[in-house]
Write a protein that holds these residues in place. Structure first.
Motif, short mmCIF file in Angstrom:
data_model
loop_
_atom_site.label_atom_id
_atom_site.label_comp_id
_atom_site.label_asym_id
_atom_site.label_seq_id
_atom_site.Cartn_x
_atom_site.Cartn_y
_atom_site.Cartn_z
N THR A 48 0.81 -1.21 0.00
CA THR A 48 0.00 0.00 0.00
C THR A 48 0.85 1.27 0.00
OG1 THR A 48 -0.14 -0.04 2.41
CG2 THR A 48 -1.91 -1.14 1.18
N ALA A 49 2.15 1.13 0.14
CA ALA A 49 3.02 2.30 0.23
C ALA A 49 3.45 2.82 -1.14
CB ALA A 49 4.26 1.96 1.06
N LEU A 50 3.06 2.13 -2.21
CA LEU A 50 3.50 2.53 -3.55
C LEU A 50 2.42 3.32 -4.27
CD1 LEU A 50 5.01 -0.88 -4.74
CD2 LEU A 50 6.23 1.07 -3.77
N THR A 51 2.87 4.29 -5.06
CA THR A 51 1.94 5.00 -5.94
C THR A 51 1.60 4.07 -7.11
OG1 THR A 51 3.65 5.92 -7.36
CG2 THR A 51 3.06 7.21 -5.38
N PRO A 52 0.55 4.37 -7.85
CA PRO A 52 0.24 3.52 -9.00
C PRO A 52 1.40 3.42 -10.00
CG PRO A 52 -1.65 4.89 -8.48
CD PRO A 52 -0.52 5.36 -7.60
N GLY A 53 2.10 4.51 -10.21
CA GLY A 53 3.25 4.50 -11.12
C GLY A 53 4.39 3.62 -10.60
N GLU A 54 4.65 3.72 -9.31
CA GLU A 54 5.70 2.88 -8.71
C GLU A 54 5.31 1.41 -8.77
OE1 GLU A 54 7.31 6.07 -5.37
OE2 GLU A 54 5.61 4.78 -4.91
N HIS A 55 4.05 1.13 -8.53
CA HIS A 55 3.56 -0.25 -8.60
C HIS A 55 3.75 -0.81 -10.01
CE1 HIS A 55 0.63 -3.53 -8.77
NE2 HIS A 55 0.85 -3.65 -7.47
N LEU A 56 3.40 -0.03 -11.01
CA LEU A 56 3.54 -0.45 -12.40
C LEU A 56 5.01 -0.69 -12.75
CD1 LEU A 56 2.02 -0.96 -15.05
CD2 LEU A 56 2.37 1.46 -15.59
N LEU A 57 5.88 0.22 -12.35
CA LEU A 57 7.31 0.08 -12.62
C LEU A 57 7.88 -1.16 -11.94
CD1 LEU A 57 9.99 1.06 -13.78
CD2 LEU A 57 10.23 2.52 -11.76
N LEU A 58 7.56 -1.35 -10.67
CA LEU A 58 8.08 -2.50 -9.95
C LEU A 58 7.56 -3.80 -10.55
CD1 LEU A 58 9.84 -3.57 -7.72
CD2 LEU A 58 7.98 -3.19 -6.11
N THR A 59 6.30 -3.80 -10.97
CA THR A 59 5.73 -4.98 -11.62
C THR A 59 6.52 -5.32 -12.89
OG1 THR A 59 3.52 -4.53 -10.77
CG2 THR A 59 3.65 -5.92 -12.72
N GLU A 60 6.80 -4.32 -13.70
CA GLU A 60 7.56 -4.56 -14.93
C GLU A 60 8.96 -5.09 -14.62
OE1 GLU A 60 9.48 -2.13 -18.68
OE2 GLU A 60 7.77 -1.24 -17.63
N LEU A 61 9.63 -4.52 -13.64
CA LEU A 61 10.98 -4.95 -13.30
C LEU A 61 10.99 -6.38 -12.75
CD1 LEU A 61 12.30 -1.67 -11.68
CD2 LEU A 61 12.86 -2.58 -13.95
N LEU A 62 10.04 -6.70 -11.89
CA LEU A 62 9.98 -8.05 -11.32
C LEU A 62 9.67 -9.08 -12.41
CD1 LEU A 62 8.14 -7.29 -7.98
CD2 LEU A 62 10.55 -7.94 -8.26
N ASP A 63 8.78 -8.73 -13.33
CA ASP A 63 8.48 -9.64 -14.44
C ASP A 63 9.72 -9.89 -15.28
OD1 ASP A 63 5.85 -9.95 -13.64
OD2 ASP A 63 5.05 -8.55 -15.13
N ARG A 64 10.49 -8.86 -15.52
CA ARG A 64 11.72 -9.01 -16.30
C ARG A 64 12.72 -9.93 -15.60
NH1 ARG A 64 14.10 -3.35 -18.31
NH2 ARG A 64 11.97 -2.68 -18.69
N ILE A 65 12.89 -9.73 -14.30
CA ILE A 65 13.81 -10.58 -13.52
C ILE A 65 13.32 -12.02 -13.52
CG2 ILE A 65 14.72 -11.03 -11.21
CD1 ILE A 65 14.62 -7.94 -10.79
N ALA A 66 12.02 -12.21 -13.36
CA ALA A 66 11.45 -13.56 -13.30
C ALA A 66 11.65 -14.30 -14.62
CB ALA A 66 9.96 -13.48 -12.97
N ARG A 67 11.63 -13.60 -15.73
CA ARG A 67 11.82 -14.25 -17.03
C ARG A 67 13.24 -14.77 -17.24
NH1 ARG A 67 8.26 -10.11 -18.96
NH2 ARG A 67 10.03 -8.83 -19.54
N THR A 68 14.17 -14.37 -16.39
CA THR A 68 15.54 -14.85 -16.55
C THR A 68 15.72 -16.25 -15.99
OG1 THR A 68 16.31 -13.91 -14.45
CG2 THR A 68 16.45 -12.50 -16.40
N ALA A 69 14.66 -16.80 -15.38
CA ALA A 69 14.74 -18.14 -14.78
C ALA A 69 14.90 -19.21 -15.84
CB ALA A 69 13.48 -18.41 -13.96
#
Length: 61
Positions: free
Chosen positions: A40-61
């Motif tokens: 709940t501490a993230l703004t919508p923009g921060e949430h979107l950015l973090l989601t994109e970054l985590l998805d990118r890291i996860a795809r390296t598996a």
């Protein structure tokens, strides 16, 4: 929910086997992405950015 996160959740529910001892960055990204909706501490923009970054890291598996 991404395919990797869905598979991680299903695997954790459907088996009694412990997860990997050291899941590495991809495993950590998948786990965090699965719970990111609770942050709940993230703004919508921060949430979107973090989601994109985590998805990118996860795809390296």
């Amino acid at each position: 929910m991404s395919r990797l996160a869905r598979e991680a959740v299903i695997a954790s529910i459907a088996t009694d086997a412990p997860g990997p001892a050291s899941p590495g960055p991809a495993g950590a990204a998948i786990a965090l992405r699965a719970l990111l909706h609770r942050a709940t501490a993230l703004t919508p923009g921060e949430h979107l950015l973090l989601t994109e970054l985590l998805d990118r890291i996860a795809r390296t598996a």
